[in-house]
Design an enzyme around this catalytic site. Structure first.
Site, PDB file in Angstrom:
ATOM      1  N   THR A  86       1.059  -0.741   0.178  1.00 55.88           N
ATOM      2  CA  THR A  86       0.107   0.046   0.236  1.00 55.88           C
ATOM      3  C   THR A  86       0.467   1.374   0.250  1.00 55.88           C
ATOM      4  O   THR A  86       1.091   1.810   1.281  1.00 55.88           O
ATOM      5  CB  THR A  86      -0.840  -0.097   1.309  1.00 55.88           C
ATOM      6  OG1 THR A  86       0.131  -0.006   2.436  1.00 55.88           O
ATOM      7  CG2 THR A  86      -2.050  -0.813   1.413  1.00 55.88           C
ATOM      8  N   PHE A 157       3.550  -6.385  12.962  1.00 54.95           N
ATOM      9  CA  PHE A 157       4.883  -5.605  13.793  1.00 54.95           C
ATOM     10  C   PHE A 157       5.805  -5.775  13.430  1.00 54.95           C
ATOM     11  O   PHE A 157       6.200  -5.824  14.128  1.00 54.95           O
ATOM     12  CB  PHE A 157       4.313  -5.556  15.067  1.00 54.95           C
ATOM     13  CG  PHE A 157       2.903  -3.709  15.685  1.00 54.95           C
ATOM     14  CD1 PHE A 157       2.910  -3.089  15.427  1.00 54.95           C
ATOM     15  CD2 PHE A 157       1.673  -4.985  15.735  1.00 54.95           C
ATOM     16  CE1 PHE A 157       0.908  -2.871  15.855  1.00 54.95           C
ATOM     17  CE2 PHE A 157       0.212  -4.789  15.725  1.00 54.95           C
ATOM     18  CZ  PHE A 157      -0.100  -3.665  16.087  1.00 54.95           C
ATOM     19  N   LEU A 158       6.638  -6.202  12.059  1.00 57.65           N
ATOM     20  CA  LEU A 158       7.576  -6.912  11.837  1.00 57.65           C
ATOM     21  C   LEU A 158       8.498  -5.837  11.511  1.00 57.65           C
ATOM     22  O   LEU A 158       8.082  -4.688  10.910  1.00 57.65           O
ATOM     23  CB  LEU A 158       7.594  -7.975  10.924  1.00 57.65           C
ATOM     24  CG  LEU A 158       6.415  -8.693  11.216  1.00 57.65           C
ATOM     25  CD1 LEU A 158       6.150  -9.762   9.725  1.00 57.65           C
ATOM     26  CD2 LEU A 158       6.487  -9.695  11.941  1.00 57.65           C
ATOM     27  N   ALA A 269      20.155   9.235  18.341  1.00 55.67           N
ATOM     28  CA  ALA A 269      20.064   9.989  17.040  1.00 55.67           C
ATOM     29  C   ALA A 269      20.868   9.535  15.920  1.00 55.67           C
ATOM     30  O   ALA A 269      21.884   8.714  16.491  1.00 55.67           O
ATOM     31  CB  ALA A 269      20.456  11.205  17.874  1.00 55.67           C
ATOM     32  N   GLY A 270      20.410  10.864  14.639  1.00 53.29           N
ATOM     33  CA  GLY A 270      21.285  10.104  13.404  1.00 53.29           C
ATOM     34  C   GLY A 270      20.810  10.704  12.716  1.00 53.29           C
ATOM     35  O   GLY A 270      20.727  11.927  12.574  1.00 53.29           O
ATOM     36  N   CYS A 277       7.864   1.575   6.008  1.00 53.19           N
ATOM     37  CA  CYS A 277       6.895   1.814   7.267  1.00 53.19           C
ATOM     38  C   CYS A 277       6.975   3.534   7.662  1.00 53.19           C
ATOM     39  O   CYS A 277       5.505   3.622   7.917  1.00 53.19           O
ATOM     40  CB  CYS A 277       7.035   0.439   7.579  1.00 53.19           C
ATOM     41  SG  CYS A 277       6.503  -1.000   7.634  1.00 53.19           S
ATOM     42  N   ARG A 344      14.029   0.796   0.626  1.00 53.47           N
ATOM     43  CA  ARG A 344      12.685   2.197   0.057  1.00 53.47           C
ATOM     44  C   ARG A 344      13.036   3.062   0.738  1.00 53.47           C
ATOM     45  O   ARG A 344      13.099   3.024   2.240  1.00 53.47           O
ATOM     46  CB  ARG A 344      11.620   1.988   0.558  1.00 53.47           C
ATOM     47  CG  ARG A 344      11.462   0.246  -0.905  1.00 53.47           C
ATOM     48  CD  ARG A 344      10.142  -0.019  -0.486  1.00 53.47           C
ATOM     49  NE  ARG A 344      10.288  -1.666   0.322  1.00 53.47           N
ATOM     50  CZ  ARG A 344       9.477  -2.285   1.143  1.00 53.47           C
ATOM     51  NH1 ARG A 344       8.233  -1.716   0.656  1.00 53.47           N
ATOM     52  NH2 ARG A 344       9.276  -3.387   2.352  1.00 53.47           N
TER      53      ARG A 344
END
EC number: 1.1.1.22
Length: 447
Positions: A86, A157-158, A269-270, A277, A344
């Site tokens: 989706t 929730f993978l 942090a980064g 997702c 992605r």
């Protein structure tokens, strides 16, 4: 139980293979013939630790099959999982074309008996009733009154890279439906996981099962991802303040993470979040709220902070090297996170675009991308096959993905190959003191 999983991406294939591994009879459906041939041979089309072993064993036991024929899968399954993509549209909405096509095909393929149709894809709130409508549209013209079905929302929730572990060791299982019959069937399906029969630690209490309505189950998925994305953006904003006042965000995160109300997870942090997702789900939630006349100010700020965090790395390079035109920048890592080949919305892609725009030459090395055919498919970047070629002639190196093997690099040797000893640690992953001792100009985020 007999299960059909339609769609064999990260969610669908992991779900199908793991359900087969715990004893169910599974047929996975995908419209990509080459992909189906690959899976039939026992090979996984995606990189996911532990999945090839699960897949091979399930095939050996005769518990999983693959086909391009959706009618075969629908006829087989008592439980039908919709696990297609989706993706986000330009305005932030979820593209529901694939879900719609599958729901219609399910309706056209239903035969006698009762089915539970499960939305495993992340879908906008209200999609359960919409899927029911599309299935009924697909059934139009069938005069068979022996067909019954219910729609269930069962969000995943993978985490990519640990998806097999997460399947067998979930924090919770969420099931949304207004049908007691459907809910009972889903409880039976997940019993071996709920009872932790396949868990790493079998002594823990049973997995909590959240039984709720369709809309709330769909909202739980969006709210969870939106909260985690916001938590990352929050700590990045704190890091940027730390940079200015001389504090160390790693120490700050450790201090606040010990507060049980806050917790230490997702306080690293980064360079910000990426992947398939967070961005998609936060955008979809912003769009849904706007449909109802509500402006989600926190979520909009979360997205904006994340966008700026990627540009921050470019600014740090400019501060260290001044002019980037004509400079060579090396990227350590390309995938959005370690232990996956998923590109992605990867932060590396933003860096490649921005650095190229500023006239820099960009090189990159990634443990997976560099060794795959994927490395030929990127523009404005030279994907190197080893670290020496990456370091050779670089004016700076940016650690983009925190692969464990990057901790074991011979940084002294890399330093000798570089033009300038600048390293930007965009994940605060490396030992800054040790790198400085070698002669590097080490620059972290919020440190």
């Amino acid at each position: 139980m007999r299960v059909c999983v339609i769609g064999t991406g990260y969610v669908g294939l992991v779900t199908g293979a793991c359900l087969a591994y715990i004893g169910h009879d599974v047929i996975c459906v995908d419209n990509n013939e080459e992909k189906v041939k690959l899976m039939k041979s026992g090979q996984s089309p995606i990189h996911e630790p532990g999945l090839p072993e699960i897949l091979t064993e399930s095939i050996r036991q005769g518990k999983i099959e693959f086909t391009t024929d959706i009618a075969t899968g629908v006829k087989h399954g008592e439980v039908l999982f919709i696990a297609v993509g989706t993706p986000s549209l330009a305005d932030g909405r979820s593209d529901m074309r694939y879900v719609e096509a599958v729901a219609r095909s399910i309706g056209e393929s239903l035969t006698d008996g009762y089915r539970v149709i499960v939305n495993k894809s992340t879908v906008p709130i209200g999609s359960g009733d919409w899927v029911r409508m599309i299935v009924l549209d697909g059934m139009a013209g069938q005069s068979n009154d022996q067909i019954e079905f219910d729609v269930v929302s069962n969000p995943e929730f993978l985490r990519e890279g640990v998806a097999v572990y997460d399947t067998f060791n979930p924090d919770r299982i969420v099931v949304g439906s207004d049908s007691d019959r459907a809910l009972q069937l889903m409880q039976e399906l997940y019993t071996p996981i709920i009872d932790r029969s396949f868990a790493e630690n079998k002594t823990l209490a049973p997995v909590p099962v959240v039984v709720t309505d369709l809309n709330s189950a769909e909202m739980i998925k969006y709210a969870a991802n939106a909260f985690l994305a916001t938590k990352i953006s929050f700590v990045n904003e704190i890091a940027n303040i730390c940079d200015r006042v001389g504090a160390d965000v790693k120490e700050v995160a450790r201090g606040i993470g010990l507060d049980s109300r806050i917790g230490s997870k997702f306080l690293q942090a980064g360079i910000g979040w990426g992947g398939s997702c967070f961005g998609k789900d936060v955008s979809a939630l912003i769009y849904t709220a706007a449909d109802y006349g509500y402006s989600t100010e926190i979520l909009k700020a979360c997205v904006r902070v994340n966008e700026l965090q990627r540009i921050l790395v470019v600014e740090k390079l400019q501060q260290a090297l001044k002019i980037l035109k004509g400079k060579t920048i090396g990227l350590l890592g390309m995938t959005f996170k370690p232990d996956t080949d998923d590109m992605r919305d990867a932060p590396a892609l933003t860096l490649i675009d921005q650095l190229s725009r500023l006239g820099a030459r960009v090189k990159a090395y990634d443990p997976l991308v560099s060794q795959s055919g994927l490395r030929q498919g990127f523009s404005n970047v030279i994907v190197e096959t080893d670290l020496e070629r990456l370091a050779d002639g670089c004016d700076a190196v940016v650690l983009v993905t925190d692969w464990q093997e990057f901790l074991a690099i011979d940084y002294a040797k890399m330093l000798r190959l570089m033009h300038h000893p600048v390293i930007i640690d965009a994940r605060n992953f490396l030992d800054g003191k040790a790198l400085k001792a070698l002669g590097y100009q080490y620059i972290g985020i919020g440190r």
